[in-house]
Design a protein around this motif. Structure first.
Motif, mmCIF file in Angstrom:
data_model
loop_
_atom_site.group_PDB
_atom_site.id
_atom_site.type_symbol
_atom_site.label_atom_id
_atom_site.label_comp_id
_atom_site.label_asym_id
_atom_site.label_seq_id
_atom_site.Cartn_x
_atom_site.Cartn_y
_atom_site.Cartn_z
ATOM 1 N N ASP A 1 0.832 -1.218 0.000
ATOM 2 C CA ASP A 1 0.000 0.000 0.000
ATOM 3 C C ASP A 1 0.862 1.263 0.000
ATOM 4 O OD1 ASP A 1 -2.313 -1.506 -0.013
ATOM 5 O OD2 ASP A 1 -2.638 -1.353 2.159
ATOM 6 N N TRP A 2 1.879 1.280 0.859
ATOM 7 C CA TRP A 2 2.743 2.460 0.941
ATOM 8 C C TRP A 2 3.580 2.626 -0.315
ATOM 9 C CZ3 TRP A 2 1.723 6.251 3.966
ATOM 10 C CH2 TRP A 2 1.081 6.021 5.184
ATOM 11 N N TYR A 3 4.141 1.526 -0.790
ATOM 12 C CA TYR A 3 4.940 1.604 -2.023
ATOM 13 C C TYR A 3 4.090 2.087 -3.189
ATOM 14 C CZ TYR A 3 8.794 -1.034 0.133
ATOM 15 O OH TYR A 3 9.829 -1.449 0.930
ATOM 16 N N LEU A 4 2.856 1.597 -3.259
ATOM 17 C CA LEU A 4 1.974 1.984 -4.366
ATOM 18 C C LEU A 4 1.684 3.482 -4.336
ATOM 19 C CD1 LEU A 4 0.587 0.761 -6.785
ATOM 20 C CD2 LEU A 4 -1.393 0.273 -5.355
ATOM 21 N N LYS A 5 1.403 4.004 -3.149
ATOM 22 C CA LYS A 5 1.150 5.447 -3.027
ATOM 23 C C LYS A 5 2.353 6.254 -3.508
ATOM 24 C CE LYS A 5 -2.304 5.600 0.618
ATOM 25 N NZ LYS A 5 -2.559 4.613 1.612
ATOM 26 N N ALA A 6 3.531 5.864 -3.054
ATOM 27 C CA ALA A 6 4.741 6.587 -3.433
ATOM 28 C C ALA A 6 5.081 6.372 -4.912
ATOM 29 C CB ALA A 6 5.911 6.149 -2.554
ATOM 30 N N ALA A 7 4.932 5.133 -5.382
ATOM 31 C CA ALA A 7 5.285 4.807 -6.770
ATOM 32 C C ALA A 7 4.420 5.579 -7.750
ATOM 33 C CB ALA A 7 5.143 3.311 -7.006
ATOM 34 N N GLU A 8 3.150 5.717 -7.420
ATOM 35 C CA GLU A 8 2.245 6.447 -8.309
ATOM 36 C C GLU A 8 2.596 7.937 -8.356
ATOM 37 O OE1 GLU A 8 -1.527 5.195 -6.737
ATOM 38 O OE2 GLU A 8 -1.624 3.490 -8.116
ATOM 39 N N GLY B 1 12.418 4.628 -5.964
ATOM 40 C CA GLY B 1 12.701 3.530 -5.039
ATOM 41 C C GLY B 1 11.468 2.688 -4.758
ATOM 42 N N ALA B 2 10.339 3.348 -4.640
ATOM 43 C CA ALA B 2 9.082 2.627 -4.408
ATOM 44 C C ALA B 2 8.697 1.820 -5.654
ATOM 45 C CB ALA B 2 7.974 3.604 -4.034
ATOM 46 N N GLN B 3 8.925 2.387 -6.819
ATOM 47 C CA GLN B 3 8.634 1.668 -8.062
ATOM 48 C C GLN B 3 9.496 0.406 -8.146
ATOM 49 O OE1 GLN B 3 9.483 4.907 -10.725
ATOM 50 N NE2 GLN B 3 7.365 5.638 -10.718
ATOM 51 N N TYR B 4 10.766 0.552 -7.817
ATOM 52 C CA TYR B 4 11.667 -0.607 -7.814
ATOM 53 C C TYR B 4 11.189 -1.661 -6.811
ATOM 54 C CZ TYR B 4 15.699 -3.485 -6.729
ATOM 55 O OH TYR B 4 16.517 -4.553 -6.483
ATOM 56 N N ASN B 5 10.850 -1.214 -5.604
ATOM 57 C CA ASN B 5 10.408 -2.163 -4.576
ATOM 58 C C ASN B 5 9.139 -2.894 -4.991
ATOM 59 O OD1 ASN B 5 12.568 -1.663 -2.857
ATOM 60 N ND2 ASN B 5 11.494 -0.046 -1.774
ATOM 61 N N ILE C 1 7.752 -6.051 -14.507
ATOM 62 C CA ILE C 1 8.440 -5.337 -15.582
ATOM 63 C C ILE C 1 7.955 -3.898 -15.679
ATOM 64 C CG2 ILE C 1 8.599 -5.195 -18.108
ATOM 65 C CD1 ILE C 1 8.971 -8.268 -18.033
ATOM 66 N N ASP C 2 6.644 -3.695 -15.572
ATOM 67 C CA ASP C 2 6.111 -2.324 -15.637
ATOM 68 C C ASP C 2 6.745 -1.438 -14.575
ATOM 69 O OD1 ASP C 2 4.462 -2.960 -17.763
ATOM 70 O OD2 ASP C 2 2.659 -3.194 -16.530
ATOM 71 N N TRP C 3 6.821 -1.949 -13.340
ATOM 72 C CA TRP C 3 7.394 -1.145 -12.258
ATOM 73 C C TRP C 3 8.901 -1.004 -12.408
ATOM 74 C CZ3 TRP C 3 4.519 2.188 -10.192
ATOM 75 C CH2 TRP C 3 3.175 1.946 -9.930
ATOM 76 N N TYR C 4 9.577 -2.088 -12.817
ATOM 77 C CA TYR C 4 11.018 -1.989 -13.051
ATOM 78 C C TYR C 4 11.322 -0.935 -14.117
ATOM 79 C CZ TYR C 4 12.187 -6.319 -10.460
ATOM 80 O OH TYR C 4 12.386 -7.272 -9.496
ATOM 81 N N LEU C 5 10.517 -0.909 -15.185
ATOM 82 C CA LEU C 5 10.743 0.064 -16.261
ATOM 83 C C LEU C 5 10.647 1.495 -15.743
ATOM 84 C CD1 LEU C 5 8.985 -1.367 -19.439
ATOM 85 C CD2 LEU C 5 11.352 -0.572 -19.262
ATOM 86 N N LYS C 6 9.624 1.751 -14.935
ATOM 87 C CA LYS C 6 9.453 3.110 -14.392
ATOM 88 C C LYS C 6 10.678 3.515 -13.564
ATOM 89 C CE LYS C 6 4.343 2.978 -14.071
ATOM 90 N NZ LYS C 6 4.118 3.237 -15.449
ATOM 91 N N ALA C 7 11.150 2.588 -12.729
ATOM 92 C CA ALA C 7 12.320 2.879 -11.894
ATOM 93 C C ALA C 7 13.594 2.956 -12.743
ATOM 94 C CB ALA C 7 12.461 1.816 -10.809
ATOM 95 N N ALA C 8 13.722 2.060 -13.705
ATOM 96 C CA ALA C 8 14.922 2.010 -14.547
ATOM 97 C C ALA C 8 15.086 3.302 -15.345
ATOM 98 C CB ALA C 8 14.861 0.815 -15.487
#
Length: 105
Positions: free
Chosen positions: A8-15, A20-24, A43-50
């Motif tokens: 939940d926390w990672y999703l809030k931050a990633a969005e 770092g949250a996207q990677y996690n 892959i979608d989240w890794y791409l955003k972080a990458a």
């Protein structure tokens, strides 16, 4: 329970674009930790972080492309992602880049 809270926390931050949250989140989807394992979401989240220069995400994308997990297997793309990770200082990325380069990819 803790994994669910982390998601939940990672999703809030990633969005909000926190790399770092996207990677996690990518790792959690990759490993099925607190969520159903899902290579495509990883892959979608890794791409955003990458794209924001996270070496771990770049390296993991290399692994996914090399093994064909969630994407069509493509060793040239894998080498590119390993190279990006290497450029960010990831020594494993450098090693894998060299290995694929020496193999002719």
């Amino acid at each position: 329970q803790d994994d669910k809270k982390a998601i939940d926390w990672y999703l809030k931050a990633a969005e909000q674009g926190v790399a770092g949250a996207q990677y996690n989140l990518g790792v959690m989807y990759d490993q099925g930790q607190g969520v159903r394992q899902d290579d495509k979401k990883a892959i979608d989240w890794y791409l955003k972080a990458a794209e924001q220069g996270v070496a771990g995400a770049q390296y993991n994308l290399g692994v996914m492309y090399e093994s064909g997990r969630g994407v069509r297997q493509n060793k040239v793309s894998a080498k590119e992602w390993y190279g990006k990770a290497c450029d960010e200082g990831d020594q494993d990325g450098c090693k894998e880049y060299r290995r694929l380069n020496e193999a002719g990819f």
